[in-house]
Design a protein around this motif. Structure first.
Motif, PDB file in Angstrom:
ATOM      1  N   GLU A   1      -3.351 -10.532  -2.633  1.00  0.00           N
ATOM      2  CA  GLU A   1      -2.999  -9.095  -2.543  1.00  0.00           C
ATOM      3  C   GLU A   1      -4.639  -8.391  -2.823  1.00  0.00           C
ATOM      4  N   SER A   2      -5.589  -9.203  -2.388  1.00  0.00           N
ATOM      5  CA  SER A   2      -6.798  -8.680  -2.632  1.00  0.00           C
ATOM      6  C   SER A   2      -7.274  -7.860  -1.381  1.00  0.00           C
ATOM      7  N   PRO A   3      -6.862  -8.190  -0.170  1.00  0.00           N
ATOM      8  CA  PRO A   3      -7.061  -7.101   0.991  1.00  0.00           C
ATOM      9  C   PRO A   3      -6.493  -6.107   0.791  1.00  0.00           C
ATOM     10  N   ILE A   4      -5.817  -5.748  -0.274  1.00  0.00           N
ATOM     11  CA  ILE A   4      -5.271  -4.360  -0.528  1.00  0.00           C
ATOM     12  C   ILE A   4      -6.542  -3.245  -0.889  1.00  0.00           C
ATOM     13  N   GLY A   5      -7.533  -3.921  -1.538  1.00  0.00           N
ATOM     14  CA  GLY A   5      -8.664  -2.967  -1.671  1.00  0.00           C
ATOM     15  C   GLY A   5      -9.195  -2.439  -0.298  1.00  0.00           C
TER      16      GLY A   5
ATOM     17  N   GLU B   1      -8.666   0.764   6.704  1.00  0.00           N
ATOM     18  CA  GLU B   1      -7.324   1.074   7.570  1.00  0.00           C
ATOM     19  C   GLU B   1      -6.825   2.364   6.779  1.00  0.00           C
ATOM     20  N   TYR B   2      -6.583   2.501   5.584  1.00  0.00           N
ATOM     21  CA  TYR B   2      -5.779   3.434   5.014  1.00  0.00           C
ATOM     22  C   TYR B   2      -6.668   4.481   4.272  1.00  0.00           C
ATOM     23  N   LEU B   3      -7.784   4.783   4.674  1.00  0.00           N
ATOM     24  CA  LEU B   3      -8.693   5.650   3.923  1.00  0.00           C
ATOM     25  C   LEU B   3      -8.153   7.009   4.026  1.00  0.00           C
ATOM     26  N   LEU B   4      -7.776   7.547   5.080  1.00  0.00           N
ATOM     27  CA  LEU B   4      -7.158   8.873   5.113  1.00  0.00           C
ATOM     28  C   LEU B   4      -5.947   9.255   4.066  1.00  0.00           C
ATOM     29  N   PRO B   5      -5.025   8.373   4.143  1.00  0.00           N
ATOM     30  CA  PRO B   5      -3.902   8.528   3.221  1.00  0.00           C
ATOM     31  C   PRO B   5      -4.710   8.529   1.639  1.00  0.00           C
TER      32      PRO B   5
ATOM     33  N   VAL C   1       0.839  -1.194  -0.093  1.00  0.00           N
ATOM     34  CA  VAL C   1      -0.057  -0.014   0.146  1.00  0.00           C
ATOM     35  C   VAL C   1       0.871   1.288  -0.147  1.00  0.00           C
ATOM     36  N   MET C   2       1.897   1.221   1.036  1.00  0.00           N
ATOM     37  CA  MET C   2       2.786   2.534   0.903  1.00  0.00           C
ATOM     38  C   MET C   2       3.536   2.785  -0.505  1.00  0.00           C
ATOM     39  N   THR C   3       4.019   1.667  -1.247  1.00  0.00           N
ATOM     40  CA  THR C   3       4.648   1.892  -2.467  1.00  0.00           C
ATOM     41  C   THR C   3       3.504   2.378  -3.419  1.00  0.00           C
TER      42      THR C   3
END
Lengths: 321, 109, 170
Positions: free
Chosen positions: C131-135, C141-145, B69-71
């Motif tokens: 890698e499907s949890p990335i979505g 978790e990373y909604l703000l960024p 995610v960071m990348t």
């Protein structure tokens, strides 16, 4: 290790298979184009070489190979040589995840559609480098126009593919066809997206009525003005293979790939692909060329909002169901 | 040959390559004299950072998804910055007919 | 020689050639005189880095790298090159005594990083994970960024367009 076992034989077969597909497709499509052009203009097209003129492309290829490759003296030679290669190689690689039946696929990728899209974007790079390497104003102008056109329709293309991905739930091309096996073909669920996809790929492959890159009556020959002999044919091989790839993706995403009642899978797939190719040739010999600014305005102002609305509507409906 | 087999699983290789890219990009940023040349070196810097982040996340972190995610965010930011840089370069060229930083010395002294 | 052994050899050789490709591309990008050749070096490096991401276990990032960097950023740089092209502009300066600074900084950074790494255990290794949890992470978790980067991209595009339209005040 990422991979535990590669079958060397399978990899070699895969490379051979893709090369054969590309080569035979080029031979057949050039003949088909000239026959279609001929019959639409109330004449016959090639009839001499081989049965019904089928070997005409071979004769053309031999002619092009025997021509001298001229390098302009002020051209940037590394870029001049690299540009057709950059146009051609990504399309080869993009044929890897394309399935022609349940088992006939070079390599199964979870992100097959994403790879095809990413490699389709490299076409613009090849065109720009071709226009630059010639040191020719017409070439650079043709290349810039072609890239502006392709970029303008890239986003509607992606937005037309996205609803299909929402419906199928996966990027894998094989799984998308399998998803259409249970329900109906996605063209019935997404007619607007299908129609816009057809417009977008006619644009992407620089076909009439949008062939500003070649524009035979306007820009000499656009970005491949200075290319002669085999390098010219490399560009055309890239273009026809890209048309084949776009038609294959269209038949997989919207028309159900290898699904069909009686005939075996690969035959249906080829029928659908050549139906789209015939459609593109039909467009070429029926419509006059559109003006550049009209075409760009259509892309940004009409196609993009409609495809965005379609995507939002699909997402909303799917969330409600 | 056995040594080559161990390379893809070795963190040090990725770190060295990332720092090499960073160093070459830094050299380019210091010694290239046109705006687009500086942009190309800047993109090299960012590539190096991306490899570093991804390698650390894969080898040292229990949760490798966070590194991806960071990348991805890094990719997005790099693209935004390249777009802005190009906008500025085109504007500068249109107003001064040059992008050589030897000649763009209006703010000097 | 068994097939599996040959496959491992090809795998290792591909990785080594990717490393060579990255370094050659980077050196091309900073050492050559003509900007178009430097641009080619950048493209070569970026494709090499995409391959490296694949070897680190993330085909998604490899495809994203090609899509975003090679497909979009490099095309934009090529457009910028053709729009700001002026014949005969010297693009390179001889390093001189200040040329020692980048290698020095790089070696200092590398030394400190390796020193810090020597005290830590390697927890994982490159493996292909799902890698499907990335979505879901991007929207959870990373909604703000995620939202911040979308605002950033919008502002960057609007800013680039408005900057490119600046005319000299007469």
């Amino acid at each position: 290790m990422i991979i535990t076992q590669i079958s060397i034989l399978r990899t070699l077969l895969m490379i051979l298979g893709i090369t054969l597909v590309v080569g035979i497709n080029a031979v057949f499509v050039v003949w088909l184009e000239r026959k279609v052009a001929g019959h639409m203009q109330f004449r016959l097209g090639p009839t001499e070489v081989g049965p019904a003129g089928l070997l005409q492309t071979v004769a053309d290829g031999l002619k092009l190979v025997s021509k001298q490759i001229i390098f302009p003296s002020s051209a940037d030679t590394p870029i001049f040589i690299l540009a057709p290669i950059i146009c051609l190689i990504p399309v080869f690689v993009a044929l890897v995840p394309v399935p022609f039946s349940e088992t006939l696929q070079a390599h199964e990728l979870d992100i097959g559609l994403l790879l095809v899209i990413a490699l389709g974007l490299l076409n613009t790079l090849g065109i720009l480098l071709a226009g630059w390497g010639c040191d020719n104003k017409y070439a650079l102008l043709g290349a810039s126009r072609a890239v502006a056109q392709i970029l303008a329709y890239k986003i509607p293309l992606l937005l037309c593919i996205l609803p299909v991905i929402l419906l199928a739930g996966t990027f894998s091309l094989r799984e998308i066809v399998v998803a259409q096996q249970e329900s109906m073909w996605f063209a019935l669920y997404q007619p607007v997206a299908f129609f816009m996809y057809l417009i977008a790929i006619t644009m992407e492959t620089n076909r009439s009525p949008f062939d500003f890159a070649e524009a035979e009556s306007e820009l000499v020959a656009g970005f491949h003005t200075e290319y002669s002999g085999m390098m010219f044919s490399l560009f055309f091989l890239a273009e026809y293979t890209y048309m084949f790839l776009a038609s294959a993706i269209a038949s997989i995403l919207f028309l159900g790939g290898w699904l069909g009642p009686v005939l075996p899978g690969p035959v249906w797939m080829l029928l659908k692909i050549y139906f789209f190719l015939f459609l593109m040739m039909w467009f070429r010999w029926t419509f006059p060329r559109v003006r550049v600014d009209q075409m760009l305005a259509f892309g940004w102002k009409i196609l993009l909002p409609i495809s965005l609305l379609n995507f939002l509507l699909t997402a909303g409906v799917m969330a409600a169901l | 040959m056995e040594f080559l087999h161990t390379l893809p699983n070795n963190l040090i290789v990725y770190v060295v390559v990332a720092h090499l890219l960073f160093g070459i990009g830094l050299h380019g940023m210091m010694f290239r004299r046109t705006l687009i040349g500086i942009l190309i070196s800047l993109e090299l810097l960012i590539q190096g950072v991306g490899i570093n982040v991804m390698a650390f996340g894969t080898f040292l972190h229990v949760d490798p998804l966070a590194a991806r995610v960071m990348t991805l965010f890094l990719l997005g930011i790099g693209a935004a910055e390249a777009a802005l840089f190009l906008g500025i370069a085109v504007a500068v060229f249109r107003n001064n007919q040059t992008i050589s930083i030897n000649k763009l010395t209006g703010l000097k002294g | 020689m068994s097939f599996e052994r040959f496959a491992l050899d090809i795998y290792a050789l591909t990785f080594a050639s990717l490393l060579v490709q990255i370094v050659v591309g980077a050196v091309m990008a900073v050492m050559l005189k003509k900007l178009v050749h430097c641009f080619l070096g950048l493209v070569i490096t970026m494709v090499g880095v995409a391959g490296l991401y694949y070897f680190l276990g993330s085909p998604l990032l490899a495809v994203m790298q090609i899509m975003i960097y090679v497909g979009a950023v490099c095309v934009a740089i090529a457009f910028g090159l053709s729009l700001t092209h002026k014949a005969g502009e010297e693009g390179l300066q001889a390093p001189g005594p200040r040329g020692i600074v980048p290698p020095f900084i790089t070696l200092a950074m590398l030394g400190s990083v390796l020193l810090g790494l020597s005290r830590r255990e390697w927890v994982g290794y490159p493996q292909k994970i799902d890698e499907s949890p990335i979505g879901m992470m991007l929207l959870g978790e990373y909604l703000l960024p995620f939202e911040v980067i979308s605002i950033l991209l919008t502002v960057a595009v609007i800013g680039a367009i408005s900057v490119a339209l600046i005319k000299r005040r007469r």
